[in-house]
Design a protein around this motif. Structure first.
Motif, PDB file in Angstrom:
ATOM      1  N   LEU A  31      56.071  42.268  44.696  1.00 51.02           N
ATOM      2  CA  LEU A  31      56.945  41.703  45.717  1.00 51.02           C
ATOM      3  C   LEU A  31      56.949  40.183  45.598  1.00 51.02           C
ATOM      4  O   LEU A  31      55.963  39.596  45.143  1.00 51.02           O
ATOM      5  N   GLU A  32      58.031  39.567  46.029  1.00 49.26           N
ATOM      6  CA  GLU A  32      58.019  38.119  46.237  1.00 49.26           C
ATOM      7  C   GLU A  32      58.130  37.888  47.724  1.00 49.26           C
ATOM      8  O   GLU A  32      59.065  38.354  48.367  1.00 49.26           O
ATOM      9  N   VAL A  33      57.150  37.205  48.272  1.00 46.15           N
ATOM     10  CA  VAL A  33      57.062  37.051  49.721  1.00 46.15           C
ATOM     11  C   VAL A  33      57.131  35.572  50.076  1.00 46.15           C
ATOM     12  O   VAL A  33      56.365  34.757  49.543  1.00 46.15           O
ATOM     13  N   GLU A  34      58.031  35.230  50.972  1.00 49.66           N
ATOM     14  CA  GLU A  34      58.089  33.859  51.474  1.00 49.66           C
ATOM     15  C   GLU A  34      57.084  33.712  52.599  1.00 49.66           C
ATOM     16  O   GLU A  34      57.096  34.489  53.544  1.00 49.66           O
ATOM     17  N   ALA A  35      56.229  32.711  52.471  1.00 51.36           N
ATOM     18  CA  ALA A  35      55.222  32.490  53.512  1.00 51.36           C
ATOM     19  C   ALA A  35      54.714  31.062  53.419  1.00 51.36           C
ATOM     20  O   ALA A  35      54.972  30.359  52.437  1.00 51.36           O
TER      21      ALA A  35
END
Lengths: 86, 228
Positions: A50-54
């Motif tokens: 996954l690519e997760v923005e955080a």
């Protein structure tokens, strides 16, 4: 709020210990015929990238952990681990 | 009056027309309900039929449980009205947490398409309230993930509370406790892997599905009378 970054995250889902894994067992039984002796405890599972923005790696891991618990794994029979790759 | 029973259709469902036909035969007014529906308050019961809801992607039922209709199915279940999950529908109800346990890949990793014997264990559920315990039914099964799995504590509880609805006479798929169907605490939510809707005519090999479907329809009619 810190500036948001994109983190690459690996979620691995596998059956809980003690839950029968017919797929893993079948793979294990096939190995000696291919010359791979001495391989035991094969457990099958699934992996998700996954690519997760955080705002931080910890926040990305927490978000991925939450979605793994709600959707990617069925907590009745499965467990998951989250690794932030970068 | 004949109870009105909704049969949920997800993208990938494939038994919905058989279920509607069988429920009508059993005395209901059944109709299809798209999975985008958010209100089932006009229905006296609901069936989640078999198939491959949302392509069975991720796990059978894993995506379907988040379809809009599932909140309404949950509401209907909590109101005490009968809810039945058949095959993929059983998988959807376990994923949604309306029934305990989970359905795993069959022992032996084979898709099984066969007619098997199941024994009615409990009359406590809406599916079996009019069928005597000990009755053996011949019903078709058609699944890859029908291996009922739960922990020991859950199994002990299911047995103690008389919530094992159906058991396989000769366990075909590795199911824990030979379980072919279970119900919730109240007995109004039931899931089973066999397909009673495919066994409603002797000409098709068995009519043993009729008594359980008739029981479900009668329970729906009773719940309609209570609500009215």
């Amino acid at each position: 709020m810190g500036s948001s970054e994109t983190f690459s995250v690996l979620v691995e889902v596998r059956l809980r210990p003690g839950i029968a894994d017919p797929q893993g067992a079948t793979i294990e039984r096939a190995l000696p015929a291919l010359g791979f002796d001495g391989v035991r405890a094969v457990r099958s599972g699934k992996a998700f990238r996954l690519e997760v923005e955080a705002d931080s790696a910890e926040a990305a891991a927490a978000r991925a952990g939450e979605l793994a618990h709600r959707l990617l794994a069925n907590p009745v029979i499965e467990e998951s681990t989250v690794t932030v790759l970068g | 009056m004949a109870p009105r029973i909704g049969v949920v259709v997800f993208p990938g469902s494939n038994c919905e027309h058989d279920v509607v036909s069988a429920l009508d035969q059993a005395g209901a007014r059944a109709e299809l309900v798209w999975h985008g529906a958010t209100d089932l308050s006009g229905f006296d019961g609901v069936v989640v039929p078999g198939g491959f809801a949302h392509g069975d992607y991720l796990r059978p039922g894993a995506i379907a449980r988040f379809s809009p209709v599932m909140a309404a199915v949950g509401e209907l279940a909590r109101s005490g009205r009968p809810v039945l999950g058949i095959c993929n529908g059983f998988q959807v109800l376990t994923e949604a947490g309306l029934l305990p346990g989970a359905l795993q890949k069959n022992r032996g990793l084979r898709f099984i398409c066969d007619t098997v014997e199941v024994e009615v264990v409990s009359s406590r559920s809406v599916l079996t309230r009019d069928v005597a315990p000990g009755t053996v039914l011949r019903l078709p099964i058609n699944h890859f993930e029908g291996n009922y799995t739960c922990d020991d504590e859950t199994l002990t509880r299911l047995v103690a509370e008389d919530r094992v609805v159906l058991r396989y006479v000769d366990n075909p798929n590795g199911s824990t406790g030979d379980i072919a169907g279970v119900c919730n605490e109240a007995g109004n939510v039931v899931g089973l892997m066999p397909h009673p809707e495919r066994a409603t005519e002797e000409l098709l090999g068995s009519a043993d599905g009729l008594p359980v479907l008739t029981s479900f329809v009668a329970a729906s009619a009773a719940s309609a009378a209570v609500t009215a």
